[in-house]
Design a protein around this motif. Structure first.
Motif, PDB file in Angstrom:
ATOM      1  N   PHE A   1       0.924  -1.321   0.017  1.00  0.00           N
ATOM      2  CA  PHE A   1      -0.021  -0.111  -0.145  1.00  0.00           C
ATOM      3  C   PHE A   1       0.809   1.169   0.138  1.00  0.00           C
ATOM      4  O   PHE A   1       0.239   2.352  -0.025  1.00  0.00           O
ATOM      5  N   ALA A   2       2.158   0.999   0.069  1.00  0.00           N
ATOM      6  CA  ALA A   2       2.959   2.204   0.029  1.00  0.00           C
ATOM      7  C   ALA A   2       3.304   2.742  -1.433  1.00  0.00           C
ATOM      8  O   ALA A   2       3.527   1.874  -2.449  1.00  0.00           O
ATOM      9  N   ARG A   3       3.483   3.982  -1.564  1.00  0.00           N
ATOM     10  CA  ARG A   3       3.848   4.575  -2.817  1.00  0.00           C
ATOM     11  C   ARG A   3       5.431   4.052  -3.068  1.00  0.00           C
ATOM     12  O   ARG A   3       6.023   3.989  -2.419  1.00  0.00           O
ATOM     13  N   PRO A   4       5.797   4.177  -4.450  1.00  0.00           N
ATOM     14  CA  PRO A   4       7.043   3.745  -4.890  1.00  0.00           C
ATOM     15  C   PRO A   4       8.240   4.563  -4.066  1.00  0.00           C
ATOM     16  O   PRO A   4       9.022   4.261  -3.615  1.00  0.00           O
ATOM     17  N   GLU A   5       7.799   6.038  -3.888  1.00  0.00           N
ATOM     18  CA  GLU A   5       8.794   7.029  -3.183  1.00  0.00           C
ATOM     19  C   GLU A   5       8.587   6.612  -1.939  1.00  0.00           C
ATOM     20  O   GLU A   5       9.486   6.738  -1.221  1.00  0.00           O
ATOM     21  N   GLN A   6       7.554   6.233  -1.227  1.00  0.00           N
ATOM     22  CA  GLN A   6       7.519   5.774   0.181  1.00  0.00           C
ATOM     23  C   GLN A   6       8.670   4.536   0.627  1.00  0.00           C
ATOM     24  O   GLN A   6       9.300   4.734   1.225  1.00  0.00           O
ATOM     25  N   GLN A   7       8.346   3.637  -0.591  1.00  0.00           N
ATOM     26  CA  GLN A   7       9.395   2.495  -0.402  1.00  0.00           C
ATOM     27  C   GLN A   7      10.726   2.768  -0.467  1.00  0.00           C
ATOM     28  O   GLN A   7      11.479   2.333   0.178  1.00  0.00           O
ATOM     29  N   ARG A   8      11.045   3.739  -1.384  1.00  0.00           N
ATOM     30  CA  ARG A   8      12.530   3.954  -1.786  1.00  0.00           C
ATOM     31  C   ARG A   8      13.033   4.864  -0.340  1.00  0.00           C
ATOM     32  O   ARG A   8      14.155   4.603  -0.143  1.00  0.00           O
ATOM     33  N   ARG A   9      12.236   5.943   0.067  1.00  0.00           N
ATOM     34  CA  ARG A   9      12.727   6.483   1.405  1.00  0.00           C
ATOM     35  C   ARG A   9      12.819   5.482   2.424  1.00  0.00           C
ATOM     36  O   ARG A   9      13.802   5.474   3.381  1.00  0.00           O
ATOM     37  N   TYR A  10      12.000   4.654   2.613  1.00  0.00           N
ATOM     38  CA  TYR A  10      11.926   3.498   3.767  1.00  0.00           C
ATOM     39  C   TYR A  10      13.258   2.805   3.647  1.00  0.00           C
ATOM     40  O   TYR A  10      13.979   2.492   4.623  1.00  0.00           O
ATOM     41  N   ILE A  11      13.452   2.216   2.430  1.00  0.00           N
ATOM     42  CA  ILE A  11      14.651   1.314   2.248  1.00  0.00           C
ATOM     43  C   ILE A  11      15.970   2.139   2.499  1.00  0.00           C
ATOM     44  O   ILE A  11      16.724   1.636   3.025  1.00  0.00           O
ATOM     45  N   ALA A  12      15.959   3.262   2.085  1.00  0.00           N
ATOM     46  CA  ALA A  12      17.175   4.302   2.481  1.00  0.00           C
ATOM     47  C   ALA A  12      17.464   4.497   3.878  1.00  0.00           C
ATOM     48  O   ALA A  12      18.537   4.350   4.274  1.00  0.00           O
ATOM     49  N   ALA A  13      16.148   4.814   4.411  1.00  0.00           N
ATOM     50  CA  ALA A  13      16.322   4.884   6.182  1.00  0.00           C
ATOM     51  C   ALA A  13      16.831   3.616   6.941  1.00  0.00           C
ATOM     52  O   ALA A  13      17.687   3.756   7.566  1.00  0.00           O
ATOM     53  N   MET A  14      16.239   2.426   6.143  1.00  0.00           N
ATOM     54  CA  MET A  14      16.751   1.104   6.970  1.00  0.00           C
ATOM     55  C   MET A  14      18.178   0.999   6.656  1.00  0.00           C
ATOM     56  O   MET A  14      18.963   0.584   7.608  1.00  0.00           O
ATOM     57  N   HIS A  15      18.564   1.551   5.403  1.00  0.00           N
ATOM     58  CA  HIS A  15      20.039   1.258   5.105  1.00  0.00           C
ATOM     59  C   HIS A  15      21.029   2.044   5.990  1.00  0.00           C
ATOM     60  O   HIS A  15      22.175   1.559   6.365  1.00  0.00           O
TER      61      HIS A  15
ATOM     62  N   ARG B   1      -1.288   1.280  19.626  1.00  0.00           N
ATOM     63  CA  ARG B   1      -1.182   2.172  18.453  1.00  0.00           C
ATOM     64  C   ARG B   1      -0.433   3.420  19.168  1.00  0.00           C
ATOM     65  O   ARG B   1       0.636   3.748  18.185  1.00  0.00           O
ATOM     66  N   LEU B   2      -0.030   3.942  20.213  1.00  0.00           N
ATOM     67  CA  LEU B   2       0.632   4.725  20.523  1.00  0.00           C
ATOM     68  C   LEU B   2       2.368   4.212  20.482  1.00  0.00           C
ATOM     69  O   LEU B   2       3.298   5.022  20.201  1.00  0.00           O
ATOM     70  N   GLU B   3       2.301   3.084  20.943  1.00  0.00           N
ATOM     71  CA  GLU B   3       3.892   2.496  21.014  1.00  0.00           C
ATOM     72  C   GLU B   3       4.352   2.593  19.398  1.00  0.00           C
ATOM     73  O   GLU B   3       5.286   2.915  19.091  1.00  0.00           O
ATOM     74  N   LEU B   4       3.418   1.948  18.453  1.00  0.00           N
ATOM     75  CA  LEU B   4       3.755   1.958  17.120  1.00  0.00           C
ATOM     76  C   LEU B   4       4.217   3.759  16.476  1.00  0.00           C
ATOM     77  O   LEU B   4       4.970   3.884  15.920  1.00  0.00           O
ATOM     78  N   ARG B   5       3.167   4.523  16.811  1.00  0.00           N
ATOM     79  CA  ARG B   5       3.460   5.903  16.459  1.00  0.00           C
ATOM     80  C   ARG B   5       4.653   6.471  16.898  1.00  0.00           C
ATOM     81  O   ARG B   5       5.313   7.245  16.254  1.00  0.00           O
ATOM     82  N   SER B   6       5.194   6.179  18.243  1.00  0.00           N
ATOM     83  CA  SER B   6       6.491   6.562  18.636  1.00  0.00           C
ATOM     84  C   SER B   6       7.448   6.175  18.079  1.00  0.00           C
ATOM     85  O   SER B   6       8.685   6.765  17.885  1.00  0.00           O
ATOM     86  N   LEU B   7       7.612   4.971  16.996  1.00  0.00           N
ATOM     87  CA  LEU B   7       8.733   4.680  16.696  1.00  0.00           C
ATOM     88  C   LEU B   7       8.570   4.229  15.052  1.00  0.00           C
ATOM     89  O   LEU B   7       9.507   4.223  14.248  1.00  0.00           O
ATOM     90  N   VAL B   8       7.525   4.380  14.411  1.00  0.00           N
ATOM     91  CA  VAL B   8       7.294   3.946  13.195  1.00  0.00           C
ATOM     92  C   VAL B   8       8.150   4.908  12.101  1.00  0.00           C
ATOM     93  O   VAL B   8       8.327   4.388  10.871  1.00  0.00           O
ATOM     94  N   ALA B   9       8.282   6.020  12.590  1.00  0.00           N
ATOM     95  CA  ALA B   9       8.820   7.077  11.351  1.00  0.00           C
ATOM     96  C   ALA B   9      10.377   6.896  11.845  1.00  0.00           C
ATOM     97  O   ALA B   9      11.216   7.716  10.961  1.00  0.00           O
ATOM     98  N   GLN B  10      10.899   6.196  12.514  1.00  0.00           N
ATOM     99  CA  GLN B  10      12.429   5.980  13.009  1.00  0.00           C
ATOM    100  C   GLN B  10      13.011   4.791  12.995  1.00  0.00           C
ATOM    101  O   GLN B  10      14.185   4.678  12.589  1.00  0.00           O
ATOM    102  N   LYS B  11      12.171   3.688  13.236  1.00  0.00           N
ATOM    103  CA  LYS B  11      12.934   2.297  13.375  1.00  0.00           C
ATOM    104  C   LYS B  11      12.045   1.440  12.595  1.00  0.00           C
ATOM    105  O   LYS B  11      10.929   1.839  12.184  1.00  0.00           O
TER     106      LYS B  11
END
Length: 217
Positions: free
Chosen positions: A19-33, A123-133
């Motif tokens: 459900f992620a857009r291609p640019e979202q996937q690219r940003r996510y993969i880059a962040a994980m790298h 939900r709150l635990e997820l929100r605290s980490l989803v954009a970082q880890k």
């Protein structure tokens, strides 16, 4: 996390690989790298499993923990409420900065469903980490699915909202997002002779986040 790709069949909006857009996937993969290359030799890797009391009291709880452990890279310290907060106040803010990832277990709509509902705390635990880890949804039929690939929907009640996560119908364990998330959680090889089993999900490590913080303060 909310965007969708064009489905294969117009009558099935879940029939997508992500459900992620291609640019979202690219940003996510880059962040994980970036997380992966920043990992230093000998750094502990801690992943917290977020689950409701009804889940942790289920007869299958230990089996699910074992499966999650097997699906994650070797050498990870797997934490959960019972191993970290049992007998002490729930202090998520104290723990969250020392976590490297999160696995959420929701209530499936039905057996084998791709629809999972998280309670207000999860939900709150997820929100605290989803954009970082790396944040992964545990599903019984698909295994671990990166939340970035899921469709999300906030649910009532407004004073304690829950979160619905829907895994894509054609999601694959070979997905680049999952591989990137697992790479970000893989401990650096220290060649110190301990081996991954010596560091995997052992009770001796579980109080370490609090001990470290107390020593610093």
């Amino acid at each position: 996390m909310h965007a969708t790709q064009k489905p294969r069949h117009d009558d099935d909006p879940l029939d997508v690989e992500t459900f992620a857009r291609p640019e979202q996937q690219r940003r996510y993969i880059a962040a994980m790298h970036r997380l992966a290359v920043q990992r230093r030799t000998g750094d502990p890797v801690r992943v917290y499993v977020s689950a409701a009391p009804t889940t942790t009291s289920n007869a299958n709880w230990q089996r699910w923990l074992k499966r999650i452990t097997e699906d994650l890279p070797d050498g990870i310290e797997l934490l959960h409420y019972g191993s970290v907060f049992e007998g002490r106040p729930y202090a998520w803010d104290t723990l969250v900065d020392q976590l490297d990832g999160l696995v959420v277990i929701g209530r499936p709509k039905r057996l084998g469903s791709r629809v999972h509902v998280l309670g207000p705390v999860a939900r709150l635990e997820l929100r605290s980490l989803v954009a970082q880890k790396p944040v992964l949804l545990f599903t019984h039929n698909l295994g671990l699915v990166p939340v970035v690939d899921c469709k999300s929907q906030v649910m009532a009640p407004p004073e304690a909202p829950r979160l619905k996560l829907i895994a894509p119908k054609r999601w694959s364990r070979d997905s680049a997002t999952l591989q990137a998330a697992l790479d970000a959680l893989r401990p650096a090889d220290d060649n110190g002779g301990e081996g991954p089993e010596a560091r995997r999900d052992t009770a001796n490590h579980l109080a370490a986040p609090f001990v470290v913080r107390s020593a610093v303060s």
